[in-house]
Write an enzyme that holds these catalytic residues in place. Structure first.
Site, short mmCIF file in Angstrom:
data_model
loop_
_atom_site.label_atom_id
_atom_site.label_comp_id
_atom_site.label_asym_id
_atom_site.label_seq_id
_atom_site.Cartn_x
_atom_site.Cartn_y
_atom_site.Cartn_z
N SER A 141 39.16 48.82 48.82
CA SER A 141 39.60 50.28 48.38
C SER A 141 40.22 50.91 49.62
O SER A 141 39.78 50.74 50.67
CB SER A 141 38.48 50.93 47.55
OG SER A 141 38.89 52.12 47.30
N TYR A 154 29.97 54.12 46.11
CA TYR A 154 31.33 53.39 46.32
C TYR A 154 31.82 53.33 47.57
O TYR A 154 32.19 52.26 47.92
CB TYR A 154 32.24 54.17 45.15
CG TYR A 154 33.61 53.31 44.90
CD1 TYR A 154 33.41 52.20 43.93
CD2 TYR A 154 34.68 53.68 45.43
CE1 TYR A 154 34.33 51.66 43.57
CE2 TYR A 154 35.71 52.94 45.11
CZ TYR A 154 35.85 51.86 44.02
OH TYR A 154 36.85 51.16 43.75
P1 NAD Z 1 38.13 47.96 35.50
O1 NAD Z 1 36.85 48.57 35.29
O2 NAD Z 1 38.93 47.83 34.61
O3 NAD Z 1 37.54 46.36 36.09
C1 NAD Z 1 36.23 46.13 36.46
C2 NAD Z 1 35.79 44.93 35.85
O4 NAD Z 1 34.55 44.41 36.53
C3 NAD Z 1 35.45 45.14 34.46
O5 NAD Z 1 36.09 44.28 33.60
C4 NAD Z 1 33.91 45.04 34.40
O6 NAD Z 1 33.34 44.22 33.32
C5 NAD Z 1 33.60 43.99 35.34
N1 NAD Z 1 32.47 43.86 36.09
C6 NAD Z 1 31.73 45.04 36.33
N2 NAD Z 1 30.50 44.86 36.70
C7 NAD Z 1 30.35 43.36 36.59
C8 NAD Z 1 29.35 42.34 36.67
N3 NAD Z 1 28.30 42.96 37.13
N4 NAD Z 1 29.60 41.18 36.56
C9 NAD Z 1 30.76 40.69 36.34
N5 NAD Z 1 31.73 41.57 36.02
C10 NAD Z 1 31.59 42.97 36.13
O7 NAD Z 1 38.50 48.55 36.98
P2 NAD Z 1 39.72 48.09 37.89
O8 NAD Z 1 40.29 49.30 38.31
O9 NAD Z 1 40.35 46.99 37.53
O10 NAD Z 1 38.68 47.69 39.41
C11 NAD Z 1 38.84 46.42 39.87
C12 NAD Z 1 38.61 46.31 41.12
O11 NAD Z 1 39.40 46.93 41.89
C13 NAD Z 1 37.15 47.17 41.52
O12 NAD Z 1 36.24 46.30 42.46
C14 NAD Z 1 37.41 48.30 41.93
O13 NAD Z 1 36.19 48.82 42.86
C15 NAD Z 1 38.73 48.21 42.68
N6 NAD Z 1 39.44 49.40 43.03
C16 NAD Z 1 40.16 49.95 41.99
C17 NAD Z 1 40.70 50.98 42.04
C18 NAD Z 1 41.37 51.91 40.94
O14 NAD Z 1 41.83 53.04 41.24
N7 NAD Z 1 41.08 51.27 39.65
C19 NAD Z 1 41.20 51.29 43.36
C20 NAD Z 1 40.60 50.67 44.53
C21 NAD Z 1 39.75 49.59 44.29
#
Ligand code: NAD
Length: 263
Positions: A141, A154
């Site tokens: 991130s 985080y």
């Molecule tokens: P999201 O919540 O839509 O997706 C995250 C997924 O991870 C969910 O489907 C959830 O069920 C799954 N998950 C959580 N805990 C879990 C576990 N213990 N075992 C298996 N699966 C698990 O969010 P997203 O935005 O798609 O996030 C995806 C990645 O991107 C994450 O690592 C997040 O930190 C990173 N990220 C997101 C953003 C943003 O702004 N959305 C920015 C930077 C990084």
């Protein structure tokens, strides 16, 4: 051009915003995708939308070693090997100063965002080494290269996976396994809605709505908007594919200029 023809990709967090966009794009580019997440109904739906001839799924909690081994084994049994691991599952934790941050939330964020990635690499690497090649892509991130108040768990976790990526890149290189991180700024997914809502609840000011909060986050990004999941998935595709054959140990921003500084 089909950029992942014949490749098998394991994707964690595969029913989330970024994970499902990556799974869909990878499958369109010729990959077989092994989806991993917590909720069976959501996994079934994502696999169905991609096509069951191209997508399989395993319900697993990435923090659990035996469930990690099980999702790796399931991918190998179904598709015959693993070329790509997209270690993408993640949680945001809560918004709170360190002094008030709940210890159990800190532990859970570290377990999912760091231990979960480490376990995925631990069990995928032997399979990739046996094949003499592979690409591991970790979702870090912008929170992995800078701090922000009230997001200590985080931020810590997303910095930690950069260190993990660098060690894994050095360990993987002799056997042709590449390891990189993708570092998005705010992206339009459930996670940002959750953070915006937490911010609004914490401020408890009628003028600060979810829309106002979102605008203030977007204003810190030089391109003046959030990214969308497909924009992140395209960088993941590049790193997963042989087009990035000389790229390992790298931090790849997908952040609308956020890391360049503020305007
Ligand atoms: P999201 O919540 O839509 O997706 C995250 C997924 O991870 C969910 O489907 C959830 O069920 C799954 N998950 C959580 N805990 C879990 C576990 N213990 N075992 C298996 N699966 C698990 O969010 P997203 O935005 O798609 O996030 C995806 C990645 O991107 C994450 O690592 C997040 O930190 C990173 N990220 C997101 C953003 C943003 O702004 N959305 C920015 C930077 C990084």
């Amino acid at each position: 051009m089909v950029r992942l023809e014949g490749k098998v990709a394991v994707i964690t967090g595969a029913t989330g915003g970024i994970g499902s966009a990556a799974a869909t794009l990878f499958a369109e580019e010729g990959a077989r995708v092994a989806l991993v997440d917590l909720d069976e109904a959501a996994l079934q739906e994502t696999a169905r939308s991609i096509g069951e001839d191209k997508a399989s799924y395993t319900v697993a909690d990435v923090t659990r070693p035996e469930q990690t081994q099980a999702y790796i084994d399931a991918a190998v049994n179904r598709w015959g090997g693993i070329d790509i691991l997209l270690a993408n599952a993640g949680i945001e934790g809560t918004l709170s100063p360190i002094t008030d941050y709940p210890i159990e939330v800190f532990d859970r964020v570290m377990a999912v965002n760091v231990r979960g990635v480490w376990l995925g690499i631990k069990y995928a690497l032997p399979v990739m080494r046996a094949g003499g090649r592979g690409s591991i892509v970790i979702t870090s991130s912008t929170a992995g290269i800078g701090g922000s108040p009230e997001m200590s768990a985080y931020n810590t976790s997303k910095h930690a996976v950069i260190g993990l990526m660098r060690s894994a890149a050095l360990e993987g290189a002799p056997s042709g396994v590449r390891v990189n991180t993708v570092n998005p700024a705010p992206i339009e997914t459930r996670m940002m809605r959750s953070l915006e809502e937490m911010r609004v609840a914490a401020l408890d000011d009628a003028k600060v709505t979810v829309e106002v909060t979102k605008r203030s986050y977007a204003d810190r990004i030089p391109l003046q908007r959030y990214g969308n999941p497909e924009e992140v998935a395209r960088m993941m595709l590049f790193l997963a594919s042989d087009e990035s054959s000389f790229c390992t140990g790298g931090v790849y921003m997908v952040d609308g200029g956020r890391s360049a500084g503020s305007r």
